[in-house]
Design a protein around this motif. Structure first.
Motif, PDB file in Angstrom:
ATOM      1  N   THR A  94     -66.300 -15.473   4.963  1.00 49.28           N
ATOM      2  CA  THR A  94     -65.418 -16.519   4.439  1.00 49.28           C
ATOM      3  C   THR A  94     -64.441 -15.919   3.415  1.00 49.28           C
ATOM      4  N   HIS A  95     -63.474 -15.237   3.964  1.00 57.12           N
ATOM      5  CA  HIS A  95     -62.615 -14.335   3.182  1.00 57.12           C
ATOM      6  C   HIS A  95     -61.409 -15.005   2.508  1.00 57.12           C
ATOM      7  N   HIS A  96     -61.209 -16.321   2.759  1.00 54.56           N
ATOM      8  CA  HIS A  96     -60.085 -16.993   2.093  1.00 54.56           C
ATOM      9  C   HIS A  96     -60.468 -17.583   0.740  1.00 54.56           C
ATOM     10  N   LEU A 138     -61.396  -7.534  10.223  1.00 56.24           N
ATOM     11  CA  LEU A 138     -60.656  -7.605  11.482  1.00 56.24           C
ATOM     12  C   LEU A 138     -60.591  -9.034  12.028  1.00 56.24           C
ATOM     13  N   ASP A 139     -60.874  -9.982  11.160  1.00 57.06           N
ATOM     14  CA  ASP A 139     -60.556 -11.375  11.500  1.00 57.06           C
ATOM     15  C   ASP A 139     -59.028 -11.446  11.665  1.00 57.06           C
ATOM     16  N   VAL A 140     -58.541 -12.356  12.486  1.00 55.77           N
ATOM     17  CA  VAL A 140     -57.102 -12.389  12.772  1.00 55.77           C
ATOM     18  C   VAL A 140     -56.283 -12.881  11.567  1.00 55.77           C
ATOM     19  N   HIS A 141     -56.963 -13.524  10.612  1.00 52.75           N
ATOM     20  CA  HIS A 141     -56.271 -14.009   9.407  1.00 52.75           C
ATOM     21  C   HIS A 141     -56.477 -13.020   8.261  1.00 52.75           C
ATOM     22  N   GLN A 142     -55.470 -12.936   7.377  1.00 51.75           N
ATOM     23  CA  GLN A 142     -55.604 -11.961   6.293  1.00 51.75           C
ATOM     24  C   GLN A 142     -56.757 -12.319   5.350  1.00 51.75           C
ATOM     25  N   ALA A 215     -63.875 -13.335  15.669  1.00 51.60           N
ATOM     26  CA  ALA A 215     -63.678 -13.497  17.120  1.00 51.60           C
ATOM     27  C   ALA A 215     -62.300 -14.079  17.413  1.00 51.60           C
ATOM     28  N   ASP A 216     -61.539 -14.388  16.365  1.00 52.93           N
ATOM     29  CA  ASP A 216     -60.292 -15.116  16.595  1.00 52.93           C
ATOM     30  C   ASP A 216     -59.080 -14.295  17.060  1.00 52.93           C
ATOM     31  N   PRO A 217     -59.160 -12.948  17.158  1.00 54.29           N
ATOM     32  CA  PRO A 217     -58.059 -12.256  17.861  1.00 54.29           C
ATOM     33  C   PRO A 217     -58.130 -12.438  19.395  1.00 54.29           C
ATOM     34  N   ALA A 256     -67.161 -14.203  10.586  1.00 51.93           N
ATOM     35  CA  ALA A 256     -65.819 -14.698  10.260  1.00 51.93           C
ATOM     36  C   ALA A 256     -65.352 -15.722  11.297  1.00 51.93           C
ATOM     37  N   GLY A 257     -64.029 -15.769  11.577  1.00 50.94           N
ATOM     38  CA  GLY A 257     -63.487 -16.880  12.355  1.00 50.94           C
ATOM     39  C   GLY A 257     -63.650 -16.748  13.858  1.00 50.94           C
ATOM     40  N   GLY A 258     -63.428 -17.855  14.534  1.00 43.76           N
ATOM     41  CA  GLY A 258     -63.497 -17.907  15.992  1.00 43.76           C
ATOM     42  C   GLY A 258     -63.389 -19.365  16.385  1.00 43.76           C
ATOM     43  N   TYR A 259     -62.290 -19.721  17.053  1.00 44.40           N
ATOM     44  CA  TYR A 259     -61.990 -21.136  17.333  1.00 44.40           C
ATOM     45  C   TYR A 259     -61.524 -21.280  18.765  1.00 44.40           C
ATOM     46  N   GLY A 260     -62.344 -20.815  19.695  1.00 42.79           N
ATOM     47  CA  GLY A 260     -61.945 -20.789  21.097  1.00 42.79           C
ATOM     48  C   GLY A 260     -61.707 -22.186  21.657  1.00 42.79           C
TER      49      GLY A 260
HETATM   50 ZN   LIG Z   1     -59.804 -16.141  10.997  1.00 46.78          ZN
END
Ligand SMILES: [Zn+2]
Length: 297
Positions: A94-96, A138-142, A215-217, A256-260
């Motif tokens: 949870t990097h934000h 390497l989550d797609v968001h900074q 997983a979001d890339p 981290a993220g992933g919103y398929g």
């Molecule tokens: Zn993300």
């Protein structure tokens, strides 16, 4: 939210994956990164409506439990990885989250808390030595919250490889930021990762790696805007674990993220990450007896 349960079921069915139940992070652990005021407002449910909007979900006792649990699991993964070489959290990344506020579905910054706590625990047995931690995000968001926490801290290197045009729209300066255009495919992504790891290696000598395996890339992601395939993401994971293995750096990782569009695809990316991680855990297992014979390190 549903991905977490499916992921756990899938992993429980995989031989050799050992699931450890972790403790929720304590206020004291969270305070290594977060301000007492912010921790209190989360725990006591006094977050303002706008603070809850920025996080992206409403306050509830369950939200607090989840945020503590998720941070505790990254802590546990790190402690296990420092003994066994590789371990992962089934959530986290949870990097934000910033020291004084949450954002983008992130309440507490598990990765930052874990880096600080591992440094503190390391210092108990090795006084005057600061554990050098590389955070490979390497989550797609900074990883903006993480970048902010460790700005000006030479003991933690923050690397973020992310979509240039994606959230957060006001980015922070990590130690190394690589911005990718919309629609980036496997080959371009893997080349960018290679350059990033080379530069990391050139500028920093880590002793421990925290890896955010978002997983979001993936091309099937609703928010990612990139076009990586399952194979591309598996190659990404393999590159990170291989890079760390060659230096014998323990790796703790988080989802981290992933919103398929299709939640099963998101889970598949994450299951694949665990599959690669397991291969490297086995290498550590096979290597460790030799450690004892040589008496090092
Ligand atoms: Zn993300």
């Amino acid at each position: 939210m549903g991905k977490y349960e499916i992921l756990r079921e899938r992993l429980d069915a995989m031989p050799d994956i050992r699931r450890i139940l972790s403790e929720p992070a304590t206020d004291g652990q969270l305070a290594l990164v977060h301000t007492p005021e912010y921790i209190q407002s989360v725990v006591q449910g006094t977050l303002s409506p706008s603070a809850q909007r920025e996080i992206g979900f409403e306050w509830s006792p369950g939200m607090v439990q989840r945020a503590r649990g998720s941070s505790g699991a990254t802590i546990q993964a790190a402690r296990t990885a420092l003994v066994e070489g590789v371990a992962g959290n089934l959530a986290g990344g949870t990097h934000h989250a910033y020291p004084d506020k949450g954002s983008g579905f992130c309440v507490f910054n598990d990765t930052a808390v874990t880096a600080r706590l591992m440094q503190a625990e390391w210092a108990r047995s090795k006084p005057r030595q600061i554990l050098r931690v590389a955070i490979i995000d390497l989550d797609v968001h900074q990883g903006n919250g993480t970048a902010k926490v460790f700005q000006g801290d030479d003991s933690v290197f923050t690397l973020s490889l992310h979509g240039a045009r994606n959230f957060p729209f006001r980015k922070e300066a990590s130690d190394l930021d690589i911005e990718l255009p919309d629609g980036t495919t496997d080959i371009a992504y893997l080349e960018a990762l290679e350059r990033a790891l080379e530069e990391l290696e050139h500028r920093f000598e880590p002793q421990f790696v925290l890896y955010l395996a978002g997983a979001d890339p993936h091309e099937g992601d609703r928010l990612g805007r990139l076009k990586l395939t399952f194979d591309g993401l598996e190659a990404r994971d393999r590159r990170v674990f291989d890079w760390a293995w060659h230096k014998r750096l323990p790796v703790a990782f988080a989802m981290a993220g992933g919103y398929g569009h299709d939640i099963e695809q998101t889970v598949q990316v994450q299951v694949n990450t665990f599959g690669v991680a397991l291969e490297y855990w086995r290498r550590w297992e096979a290597w460790r007896p030799k450690l004892g014979q040589n008496g090092t390190p």
